[in-house]
Design an enzyme around this catalytic site. Structure first.
Site, mmCIF file in Angstrom:
data_model
loop_
_atom_site.group_PDB
_atom_site.id
_atom_site.type_symbol
_atom_site.label_atom_id
_atom_site.label_comp_id
_atom_site.label_asym_id
_atom_site.label_seq_id
_atom_site.Cartn_x
_atom_site.Cartn_y
_atom_site.Cartn_z
ATOM 1 N N LYS A 51 46.856 73.093 -2.732
ATOM 2 C CA LYS A 51 46.953 74.549 -2.834
ATOM 3 C C LYS A 51 45.634 75.124 -3.357
ATOM 4 O O LYS A 51 45.149 76.145 -2.864
ATOM 5 C CB LYS A 51 48.133 74.932 -3.735
ATOM 6 N N GLN A 95 54.909 74.868 -9.872
ATOM 7 C CA GLN A 95 55.202 73.732 -8.989
ATOM 8 C C GLN A 95 56.526 73.081 -9.391
ATOM 9 O O GLN A 95 56.713 72.707 -10.538
ATOM 10 C CB GLN A 95 54.039 72.716 -9.068
ATOM 11 N N ASP A 118 56.149 82.363 -3.904
ATOM 12 C CA ASP A 118 56.995 81.315 -3.320
ATOM 13 C C ASP A 118 58.252 81.922 -2.688
ATOM 14 O O ASP A 118 58.963 81.245 -1.950
ATOM 15 C CB ASP A 118 57.426 80.326 -4.424
#
Ligand code: NAP
Length: 279
Positions: A51, A95, A118
């Site tokens: 990322k 994460q 997200d």
């Protein structure tokens, strides 16, 4: 049979994000993603690094918070509050999975819906359900891009999604509905799974079982999207679909690797740009 090339399409999207980021920078807004990793799970570390690399490519600033495995939920929530309040941060990504002593729902709920790149916050899921604008979970959003950029007509098609997870299956079904498909969602309690799948013009498989779907599930000329990622007994990457068995029946199919996988990070970059443009 045509292979849907996720590597190529994800590169196009990252190029578009790079250009969009430059335009924002010219206006004095530097798109910025804060990435939080708790603990040192090797797979999560690889995802986080990928990322960061994608951010660098796209001219997106990335802030990295690598916290100790024993970080308390309270400490993590405090950091999220700080990043929520920081105007220079456009997107926040925690994460997953988190260590067991931290409640993931509390963490997702704490991220500002405006920075939830997200797309997991209940406000963004609600927006998707009701047709409002919001952030959409990256993997299913990426699959819509794969279909559209491969000229797959979705309107009126029978779409079957195998899997009903919050991250893939459910938002996938809602997105296909938004695109005017007739959608069926299957799961582990579905009766006659094969018969239902055989009816699909577009079959999206997010079941989490290596090579589970073979030719007996697939209608001739169907479009098959394979979300699964596994390593088989020979350490070879494979998906939820038995590619070799179905390849001669389908009209289009995503390979593993190189199909859905690369799209997830590209769509994350797209969401960060969207968050920055909204700002
Ligand atoms: P998950 O949370 O384990 O969900 C799997 C779904 O499949 C569940 O809804 C489950 O039903 C259903 N299922 C399991 N066995 C079944 C069966 N025999 N028949 C019908 N349905 C069955 O998995 P996920 O997070 O959605 O991920 C799915 C796959 O995609 C995994 O391989 C994962 O690694 C991969 N993935 C890839 C990406 C990417 O970037 N490419 C991103 C996310 C996930 P129940 O609800 O009834 O249990």
């Amino acid at each position: 049979m045509e292979i849907i090339d996720g590597k190529k399409i994800s590169s196009e999207i990252k190029e578009e994000c790079k250009e969009a980021a430059l335009k924002l920078i010219e206006k004095g807004i530097t798109p910025c993603l804060a990435v939080i990793l708790v603990g040192n799970d090797p797979a999560s570390s690889i995802y986080v690094n990928n990322k960061k690399k994608a951010c660098e490519f796209c001219n997106i600033k990335s802030l990295s918070y690598e916290l100790d495995e024993n970080t308390s939920e309270e400490e993590l929530l405090k950091l999220i509050d700080k990043l929520n309040d920081d105007d220079s941060v456009n997107g926040i990504l925690v994460q997953l999975p988190l260590p067991k002593h931290i409640n993931e729902d509390h963490v997702i709920d704490r991220i500002s819906p405006l920075k939830d790149v997200d797309g997991f916050h209940v406000n963004n899921v609600g927006a998707l359900c009701t047709g409002l604008d919001g952030f959409v979970s990256c993997t299913p959003a990426g699959i819509i891009e794969l279909l559209k950029r491969s000229n797959v007509d979705i309107t009126g098609k029978n779409c079957v999604v195998i899997g009903r997870s919050n991250i893939v299956g459910k938002p996938m079904a809602l997105l296909m509905l938004r695109e005017n498909a007739t959608v069926t969602i299957c799961h582990s309690k579905t009766v006659n799974l094969k018969d239902i799948c055989k009816n699909a013009d577009i079959l999206i498989v997010a079941i989490g079982k290596p090579r589970f779907v073979d030719s007996s599930f697939v209608k001739k000329d169907a479009v098959v999207i394979d979300v699964g990622i596994h390593r088989d007994e020979n350490n070879k990457m494979c998906g939820d679909v038995n590619f070799d068995d179905v390849k001669d029946i389908v009209s289009k199919i995503t390979p593993v690797p190189g199909g859905v996988g690369p799209m997830t990070i590209a769509m994350l970059m797209k969401n960060v740009i969207k968050a920055s443009e909204r700002y």
